[in-house]
Design a protein around this motif. Structure first.
Motif, PDB file in Angstrom:
ATOM      1  N   VAL A  57       1.149  -0.946   0.024  1.00  0.00           N
ATOM      2  CA  VAL A  57       0.499  -0.312  -0.331  1.00  0.00           C
ATOM      3  C   VAL A  57       0.865   1.111   0.403  1.00  0.00           C
ATOM      4  CG1 VAL A  57      -1.484   0.959   1.358  1.00  0.00           C
ATOM      5  CG2 VAL A  57      -1.795  -1.251   1.020  1.00  0.00           C
TER       6      VAL A  57
ATOM      7  N   LEU B  68       1.523   5.090  -3.604  1.00  0.00           N
ATOM      8  CA  LEU B  68       0.131   5.480  -3.540  1.00  0.00           C
ATOM      9  C   LEU B  68      -0.523   6.548  -4.713  1.00  0.00           C
ATOM     10  CD1 LEU B  68       1.124   6.871   0.399  1.00  0.00           C
ATOM     11  CD2 LEU B  68      -0.636   5.549   0.183  1.00  0.00           C
TER      12      LEU B  68
ATOM     13  N   PHE C  21      -6.216   5.240  -5.356  1.00  0.00           N
ATOM     14  CA  PHE C  21      -6.288   6.358  -3.984  1.00  0.00           C
ATOM     15  C   PHE C  21      -6.927   7.640  -4.404  1.00  0.00           C
ATOM     16  CE2 PHE C  21      -3.301   3.180  -3.284  1.00  0.00           C
ATOM     17  CZ  PHE C  21      -3.812   2.304  -2.463  1.00  0.00           C
ATOM     18  N   ASP C  22      -7.322   8.184  -5.826  1.00  0.00           N
ATOM     19  CA  ASP C  22      -7.819   8.670  -6.130  1.00  0.00           C
ATOM     20  C   ASP C  22      -9.103   8.842  -5.725  1.00  0.00           C
ATOM     21  OD1 ASP C  22      -5.978  10.068  -7.582  1.00  0.00           O
ATOM     22  OD2 ASP C  22      -6.664   9.006  -9.033  1.00  0.00           O
TER      23      ASP C  22
ATOM     24  N   ILE D 231     -11.045   6.498   0.594  1.00  0.00           N
ATOM     25  CA  ILE D 231     -10.852   5.941   1.682  1.00  0.00           C
ATOM     26  C   ILE D 231     -12.539   4.631   1.479  1.00  0.00           C
ATOM     27  CG2 ILE D 231     -11.222   6.725   3.942  1.00  0.00           C
ATOM     28  CD1 ILE D 231      -8.271   4.697   2.878  1.00  0.00           C
TER      29      ILE D 231
ATOM     30  N   ALA E 237     -11.932   2.749  -1.568  1.00  0.00           N
ATOM     31  CA  ALA E 237     -10.194   2.370  -1.919  1.00  0.00           C
ATOM     32  C   ALA E 237      -9.950   1.080  -0.837  1.00  0.00           C
ATOM     33  CB  ALA E 237      -8.907   2.892  -1.688  1.00  0.00           C
TER      34      ALA E 237
ATOM     35  N   LYS F  51     -10.267  11.475   1.006  1.00  0.00           N
ATOM     36  CA  LYS F  51      -9.658  10.092  -0.311  1.00  0.00           C
ATOM     37  C   LYS F  51      -8.114   9.815   0.183  1.00  0.00           C
ATOM     38  CE  LYS F  51      -7.026  12.058  -4.031  1.00  0.00           C
ATOM     39  NZ  LYS F  51      -5.894  13.536  -5.206  1.00  0.00           N
ATOM     40  N   ALA F  52      -8.713   8.898  -0.055  1.00  0.00           N
ATOM     41  CA  ALA F  52      -8.090   7.443  -0.342  1.00  0.00           C
ATOM     42  C   ALA F  52      -6.345   8.163   0.408  1.00  0.00           C
ATOM     43  CB  ALA F  52      -7.390   6.773  -0.894  1.00  0.00           C
ATOM     44  N   ARG F  53      -5.730   9.055  -0.835  1.00  0.00           N
ATOM     45  CA  ARG F  53      -4.190   9.339  -0.703  1.00  0.00           C
ATOM     46  C   ARG F  53      -3.831  10.219   0.195  1.00  0.00           C
ATOM     47  NH1 ARG F  53      -3.796  10.530  -5.518  1.00  0.00           N
ATOM     48  NH2 ARG F  53      -3.068   8.864  -6.049  1.00  0.00           N
TER      49      ARG F  53
ATOM     50  N   LEU G 253      -3.880   8.239   3.400  1.00  0.00           N
ATOM     51  CA  LEU G 253      -2.379   7.129   3.603  1.00  0.00           C
ATOM     52  C   LEU G 253      -1.387   8.086   3.961  1.00  0.00           C
ATOM     53  CD1 LEU G 253      -4.196   4.614   1.912  1.00  0.00           C
ATOM     54  CD2 LEU G 253      -3.638   3.965   4.062  1.00  0.00           C
ATOM     55  N   GLU G 254      -0.628   9.300   3.070  1.00  0.00           N
ATOM     56  CA  GLU G 254      -0.140   9.483   3.059  1.00  0.00           C
ATOM     57  C   GLU G 254      -0.085  10.706   4.929  1.00  0.00           C
ATOM     58  OE1 GLU G 254      -0.443  12.935  -0.296  1.00  0.00           O
ATOM     59  OE2 GLU G 254       0.321  11.655  -2.048  1.00  0.00           O
TER      60      GLU G 254
END
Length: 355
Positions: free
Chosen positions: A114, A118, A123-124, A127, A130, A159-161, A164-165
């Motif tokens: 994962v 990213l 990951f656009d 969440i 995703a 947003k997933a990114r 996770l970022e």
């Protein structure tokens, strides 16, 4: 069976052993003859209602699409039972291509897969969407994503990114601050302050550890334990929305900036009171109000996440359209015989959900 959709299994042996291994949402059976014959591997996906059941061979359950007979007298049969026939099996030992490392058995590889990808377009998306992408979250389904996001108070349509970022930055800062942490200290930190990827491992492990027959609809006490374990999914007082794939996500609070337009968040019932007897400290109890005949059975919608890893085509498209009606109610009373076929069909589709 005559109506099973899986391929014929070219295997016959007077005596053989069956062993199994799982990875994400797949299960591999190995049929190993006790004599000189070759082994046969099968890989299963369970869909919405698939399960294995051991029963007398003379009393096969309905929808027993594949059967393995014992040498006992009278014999028993290990059956792959799938009422809705969304489950499947295929010959060979290969896991399905495109699935990432398993969140349970390959946690470290799952985590790295994962965090190093990213920039992928997956990951656009929000969440909550995703988390159902099996390329990265192999093993996570609809009820698990709701429970994981709820525990971390993450809006499902963030947003997933972005989510996770931030997690990646936290991990790098932790390593710089404590470069010499031992494994035991790392595990202690994970238990005390779990992040989203860690919960993708520990939350399903809670289900596995709690009760082996937790999902068995024939054991009402066990299914009641599963309902009590749930903190968010199908829980009264929680909100729900359909994501862009037509799957229902349950959550508390604001949905997040990427929530679908034109939908109104719906709440289920009233909030539950805390119950100290629940399986985890945060869990609350919920008394079942279902009719006694249905008390031991999961609602049809409770397995909507397990049908497939992408939107279904054909009949499911109509089902998704129908489920924009009030979400996930308790089982309804039997439909009267005089109701028109068209109306009955519409009502039957309304609670099926999709995945």
């Amino acid at each position: 069976s005559a109506v099973g959709r899986g391929p014929e299994v070219p295997f016959s042996s007077e005596a053989y052993r069956i062993s199994a291994a799982s990875r994400g949402k797949e299960l591999r059976l190995t049929l190993a003859p006790l004599g000189p014959a070759a082994t046969q591997d099968l890989v299963f996906r369970f869909g919405m209602s698939g399960s294995f059941r051991l029963c007398p061979a003379a009393q096969l359950p309905r929808h027993a699409h594949l059967r393995f007979l014992t040498r006992e007298s009278p014999p028993r049969a290990l059956c792959f039972v799938d009422a809705r026939r969304f489950g499947s099996w295929r010959l060979g030992d290969a896991w399905q291509l495109g699935r990432g490392p398993c969140v349970l058995s390959e946690y470290q590889a799952f985590r790295e897969n994962v965090l190093k990808n990213l920039d992928d377009k997956a990951f656009d998306k929000p969440i909550c969407e995703a988390l159902l992408n099996q390329k990265f979250f192999n093993g996570i389904g609809n009820y698990l994503r709701a429970e994981i996001l709820y525990r971390l108070k993450i809006p499902p349509f963030e947003k997933a990114r972005t989510v996770l970022e931030a997690l990646k930055d936290q991990e790098q800062a932790r390593r710089k601050k404590n470069p010499s942490l031992t494994l035991s200290k790392k595990l202690k930190l994970m238990r005390e302050n779990p992040d989203l990827l860690e919960l993708c491992h520990t939350v399903p492990m809670e289900v596995i550890a709690a009760e082996k027959k937790l999902f068995d609809p024939d054991h009402s006490d066990n299914y009641a334990a599963f309902k009590n374990w749930l903190q968010c999914y199908l829980v009264p007082g929680m909100s729900s929305l359909r994501d862009r794939n037509g799957r229902t996500i349950w959550f508390q609070g604001e949905p997040g900036p990427m929530a679908p337009k034109g939908q109104t968040s719906r709440k289920k019932g009233a909030p539950r009171k805390a119950d100290p007897e629940a399986l985890t400290p945060k869990v609350t109890a919920r008394a079942s109000k279902r009719h006694p005949r249905t008390a031991g059975k999961p609602p049809k919608s409770a397995e909507e996440e397990e049908v497939a890893d992408g939107p279904r085509k054909g009949r499911a498209r109509g089902r998704r359209k129908a489920t924009t009606a009030p979400a996930l109610s308790e089982p309804a009373a039997p439909v009267k015989a005089k109701r028109s076929r068209r109306t009955s069909a519409r009502k039957g589709r309304g609670e099926a959900g999709s995945h």
